[in-house]
Design a protein around this motif. Structure first.
Motif, PDB file in Angstrom:
ATOM      1  N   ASP A 198      -1.238   5.148  -2.578  1.00  0.00           N
ATOM      2  CA  ASP A 198      -2.070   4.027  -2.122  1.00  0.00           C
ATOM      3  C   ASP A 198      -2.006   2.777  -2.999  1.00  0.00           C
ATOM      4  OD1 ASP A 198      -2.902   4.889   0.248  1.00  0.00           O
ATOM      5  OD2 ASP A 198      -4.911   5.533  -0.366  1.00  0.00           O
TER       6      ASP A 198
ATOM      7  N   GLY B  46       0.544   1.007  -3.084  1.00  0.00           N
ATOM      8  CA  GLY B  46       1.288   0.012  -2.295  1.00  0.00           C
ATOM      9  C   GLY B  46       2.804   0.116  -2.294  1.00  0.00           C
ATOM     10  N   LYS B  47       3.327   1.322  -2.580  1.00  0.00           N
ATOM     11  CA  LYS B  47       4.787   1.499  -2.571  1.00  0.00           C
ATOM     12  C   LYS B  47       5.392   1.134  -1.223  1.00  0.00           C
ATOM     13  CE  LYS B  47       5.079   5.744  -3.526  1.00  0.00           C
ATOM     14  NZ  LYS B  47       5.828   6.921  -3.171  1.00  0.00           N
ATOM     15  N   SER B  48       4.842   1.734  -0.151  1.00  0.00           N
ATOM     16  CA  SER B  48       5.438   1.522   1.174  1.00  0.00           C
ATOM     17  C   SER B  48       5.311   0.073   1.590  1.00  0.00           C
ATOM     18  CB  SER B  48       4.751   2.382   2.222  1.00  0.00           C
ATOM     19  OG  SER B  48       4.516   3.653   1.709  1.00  0.00           O
ATOM     20  N   THR B  49       4.198  -0.556   1.232  1.00  0.00           N
ATOM     21  CA  THR B  49       4.005  -1.948   1.601  1.00  0.00           C
ATOM     22  C   THR B  49       5.063  -2.819   0.922  1.00  0.00           C
ATOM     23  OG1 THR B  49       1.665  -1.488   1.784  1.00  0.00           O
ATOM     24  CG2 THR B  49       2.297  -3.802   1.665  1.00  0.00           C
TER      25      THR B  49
ATOM     26  N   GLU C 139       0.356  -3.340   9.177  1.00  0.00           N
ATOM     27  CA  GLU C 139       0.666  -2.843   7.824  1.00  0.00           C
ATOM     28  C   GLU C 139       2.181  -2.836   7.654  1.00  0.00           C
ATOM     29  OE1 GLU C 139      -0.986  -1.328   5.212  1.00  0.00           O
ATOM     30  OE2 GLU C 139      -3.026  -1.056   5.955  1.00  0.00           O
TER      31      GLU C 139
ATOM     32  N   ASP D 258      -3.876 -10.087  -4.840  1.00  0.00           N
ATOM     33  CA  ASP D 258      -4.848 -10.811  -4.008  1.00  0.00           C
ATOM     34  C   ASP D 258      -6.258 -10.234  -4.182  1.00  0.00           C
ATOM     35  OD1 ASP D 258      -3.216  -8.709  -2.527  1.00  0.00           O
ATOM     36  OD2 ASP D 258      -5.003  -8.831  -1.250  1.00  0.00           O
TER      37      ASP D 258
ATOM     38  N   SER E 115       1.890  -9.309  -4.673  1.00  0.00           N
ATOM     39  CA  SER E 115       1.075  -8.795  -3.582  1.00  0.00           C
ATOM     40  C   SER E 115       2.055  -8.405  -2.505  1.00  0.00           C
ATOM     41  CB  SER E 115       0.099  -9.852  -3.068  1.00  0.00           C
ATOM     42  OG  SER E 115      -0.410  -9.396  -1.821  1.00  0.00           O
ATOM     43  N   GLY E 116       2.191  -7.096  -2.303  1.00  0.00           N
ATOM     44  CA  GLY E 116       3.120  -6.595  -1.301  1.00  0.00           C
ATOM     45  C   GLY E 116       2.688  -7.099   0.062  1.00  0.00           C
TER      46      GLY E 116
HETATM   47  P1  GDP Z   1       1.594   3.895  -0.926  1.00  0.00           P
HETATM   48  O1  GDP Z   1       0.812   5.123  -0.712  1.00  0.00           O
HETATM   49  O2  GDP Z   1       1.777   3.603  -2.371  1.00  0.00           O
HETATM   50  O3  GDP Z   1       2.885   3.834  -0.161  1.00  0.00           O
HETATM   51  O4  GDP Z   1       0.652   2.688  -0.404  1.00  0.00           O
HETATM   52  P2  GDP Z   1       0.724   1.838   0.934  1.00  0.00           P
HETATM   53  O5  GDP Z   1       1.846   0.885   0.892  1.00  0.00           O
HETATM   54  O6  GDP Z   1       0.626   2.742   2.102  1.00  0.00           O
HETATM   55  O7  GDP Z   1      -0.604   0.970   0.762  1.00  0.00           O
HETATM   56  C1  GDP Z   1      -1.873   1.537   0.695  1.00  0.00           C
HETATM   57  C2  GDP Z   1      -2.893   0.544   1.192  1.00  0.00           C
HETATM   58  O8  GDP Z   1      -2.938  -0.579   0.322  1.00  0.00           O
HETATM   59  C3  GDP Z   1      -2.569   0.008   2.561  1.00  0.00           C
HETATM   60  O9  GDP Z   1      -3.727  -0.099   3.323  1.00  0.00           O
HETATM   61  C4  GDP Z   1      -1.989  -1.365   2.278  1.00  0.00           C
HETATM   62  O10 GDP Z   1      -2.219  -2.298   3.318  1.00  0.00           O
HETATM   63  C5  GDP Z   1      -2.756  -1.763   1.049  1.00  0.00           C
HETATM   64  N1  GDP Z   1      -1.976  -2.721   0.271  1.00  0.00           N
HETATM   65  C6  GDP Z   1      -0.714  -2.594  -0.175  1.00  0.00           C
HETATM   66  N2  GDP Z   1      -0.316  -3.686  -0.850  1.00  0.00           N
HETATM   67  C7  GDP Z   1      -1.378  -4.537  -0.806  1.00  0.00           C
HETATM   68  C8  GDP Z   1      -1.592  -5.851  -1.321  1.00  0.00           C
HETATM   69  O11 GDP Z   1      -0.735  -6.463  -1.965  1.00  0.00           O
HETATM   70  N3  GDP Z   1      -2.803  -6.388  -1.109  1.00  0.00           N
HETATM   71  C9  GDP Z   1      -3.769  -5.743  -0.414  1.00  0.00           C
HETATM   72  N4  GDP Z   1      -4.923  -6.367  -0.240  1.00  0.00           N
HETATM   73  N5  GDP Z   1      -3.590  -4.528   0.091  1.00  0.00           N
HETATM   74  C10 GDP Z   1      -2.422  -3.915  -0.100  1.00  0.00           C
END
Ligand code: GDP
Length: 517
Positions: free
Chosen positions: A10, A12-15, A47, A141, A175-176
């Protein structure tokens, strides 16, 4: 260039990956809009991670593409990013060589800060020798793009990384979600003067770093030409590091046989599977490692850093199958020296290694193998331990131990001797074809060292006297051995070639430096 992306769930890797694909133009036309439309139709917030899911779904329907890999390009070069689903899989893949990464991206949420897994991942990267790291402090952000919040995470994490021996190339506030400092510079973070993520990875050193490393070619198979009377054989395998050219002399370890490369079927560079033929009909078997001037260690006893994955605990006396490159031998855990928590890095007061712990362990091998040390050629220092057909742990070779070490009964330690003499004992090998000249130079180096107070002795190398040499080293003597080629397992820095030896003053200085290290 293969990269791996890791981070606590969570953060933000995938983002970030989705953003990277979108902003570097790697997406098929219309893909981004299709996912946006899908989200709005289903009243879901868009997303970037969905984008990734959508792509993976498509990819996994094709047979050839691994679902956990993403591809994109910059002007400089193409990239593959391995999305490590969990640290266990990641470690398993890295140690078994199923995945290979030249660099890593570590994602940390700015608000959440450094978590257990963020530390664990950093530790594993260091353990596996992935030293090119960019740290992404994500979701800037959410903290108002403030420098202070970024600096805190940066401080915390670089401090931790330093402890595990990694100096990150860059720490980037991103900010991804909003694409800040991914491909485009962020207007909100004018205080940040470093590169964007795309710029940062373009600064990583690519395959040159593995082609510049010493040549290592673990032999996977030996094939005979089918034509009658053709005695030549093709040695097949994958070049792990370095380069080889026709006409170069190669040495096979652990057997020690050498010959000249007669032909190369394919490309003779790191990363390529290839076949080579030799001028002489040597008897080479699967598992040997071919090298050039700097040869790997040959060892029967190793000090390793072991990361354990299996439910069954590692104890002294346990037997496993040890696999390094294409070599496979039985091994026994003869000593567990230290055990660490993989998150806190704290040393634990115990003599067994449990799941997800890291141990500093001595392995006694059933046979001699060839390997390198992790701080020299990490690719050929990685090994796996197999227990009941399961890959139960893996790690890197830290040190080659003398087989005779356990016969030590002297009560005066090497440290005590070193203190009295002002230097430790060490073996240096001067090698080359012209023995007469070499002996002359060795004598000059010996005199230079003796004048500077070193307890030094020069001798012609005698294979049967190895045990005595090791003993002299333990007593604190500096030995200069002269031979036509390096006849025992020594660090490359202790092997002095014919051309180096000629500059006797410089050789003496180098030796002194190594003694004082
Ligand atoms: P992962 O588990 O590391 O792959 O995380 P995800 O990419 O699925 O992101 C987890 C949550 O964080 C999602 O709801 C994203 O929208 C949120 N998120 C990721 N990057 C950002 C960011 O730069 N800013 C904000 N506000 N939310 C983010």
């Amino acid at each position: 260039m293969p990269l791996v992306i890791v981070g606590h769930v969570d953060h933000g890797k995938s983002t970030i990956l989705g953003r990277l694909l979108a902003d570097s133009g790697a997406l098929p036309a219309g893909k981004l809009e299709a996912v946006r439309n899908y989200c709005s139709r289903n009243s879901k917030p868009f997303e970037y991670a969905f984008l990734l899911d959508a792509l993976k779904e498509e990819q996994s329907q094709g047979i050839t593409i691994d679902a956990a890999r993403c591809f994109f390009k910059t002007i400089k070069r193409p990239y593959i990013v391995l999305d490590a689903p969990g640290h266990v899989e990641f470690i398993r893949n890295m140690v078994t060589g199923a995945s290979h990464a030249d660099g890593a991206l570590i994602v940390i949420g700015a608000k959440e800060g450094v978590q257990e897994n963020t530390k664990r991942h950093g530790y594993f990267l260091s353990l596996l020798g992935v030293k090119q790291v960019a740290v992404l402090v994500n979701k800037m952000d959410q903290v108002g793009y403030e420098e202070e919040a970024f600096e805190k995470v940066k401080r915390d994490y670089t401090h931790f990384l330093r402890e595990v021996g990694i100096a990150p190339r860059e720490v980037i506030p991103v900010s991804g979600f909003y694409g800040a400092n991914i491909a485009q510079r962020s207007s909100e973070m004018g205080w940040y003067k470093g590169p964007t993520l795309l710029e940062a990875i373009d600064l990583f050193e690519g395959a040159q770093c593995s082609t510049a490393a010493p040549f290592r070619f673990p032999v996977q198979g030996v094939y005979k030409f089918t034509e009658k009377e053709d005695e030549r054989r093709i040695l097949a395998g994958r070049i792990e590091t370095g380069v080889v050219r026709v006409g170069e002399r190669v040495t096979f370890s652990p057997s020690g046989q050498t010959s000249i490369v007669c032909s190369i079927e394919g490309k003779g560079e790191a990363g390529y599977s290839t076949g080579i033929t030799l001028e002489d009909p040597l008897y080479i078997t699967r598992g040997e490692i071919a090298s050039k001037q700097s040869i790997p260690r040959v060892a029967e006893k190793l000090l390793v850093r072991l990361f354990w994955l299996d439910k069954e605990t590692v104890r002294e006396g346990n037997h496993y199958l040890f696999k390094l490159g294409t070599q496979k031998v039985e091994c026994t855990v003869s000593e567990i020296r230290k055990v660490f928590d993989s998150v806190t890095l704290e040393e634990k007061d115990k003599r067994f290694v449990e799941r997800h712990e890291v141990g500093e362990v001595v392995l006694d091998l059933g046979e001699k193998i060839a390997c390198d040390l992790s701080n020299e050629v990490v690719e050929t220092s990685r090994f796996v331990l197999v227990h009941q057909y399961r890959q139960s742990g893996g790690g890197v070779v830290e040190k080659v131990l003398s087989k005779y070490e356990k016969e030590e009964i002297s009560t005066i330690t090497m440290g005590m001797r070193e203190k009295r003499q002002g230097h430790r004992g060490k073996i240096f090998f001067l090698y080359g074809d012209d023995q007469k000249k070499l002996v002359g130079w060795a004598q000059k180096i010996e005199k230079a060292l003796f004048r500077r107070g070193v307890l030094v002795y020069t001798s012609l190398f005698e294979p049967d006297a190895k045990k005595a040499y090791f003993m002299a080293e333990r007593v604190g003597v500096v030995l200069l051995l002269v031979g036509d080629r390096v006849g025992m397992e020594l660090a490359p820095s202790c092997c002095i070639s014919f051309t180096e030896a000629e500059d006797t003053e410089n050789s003496a200085d180098t030796i002194l430096d190594l003694l004082n290290e």
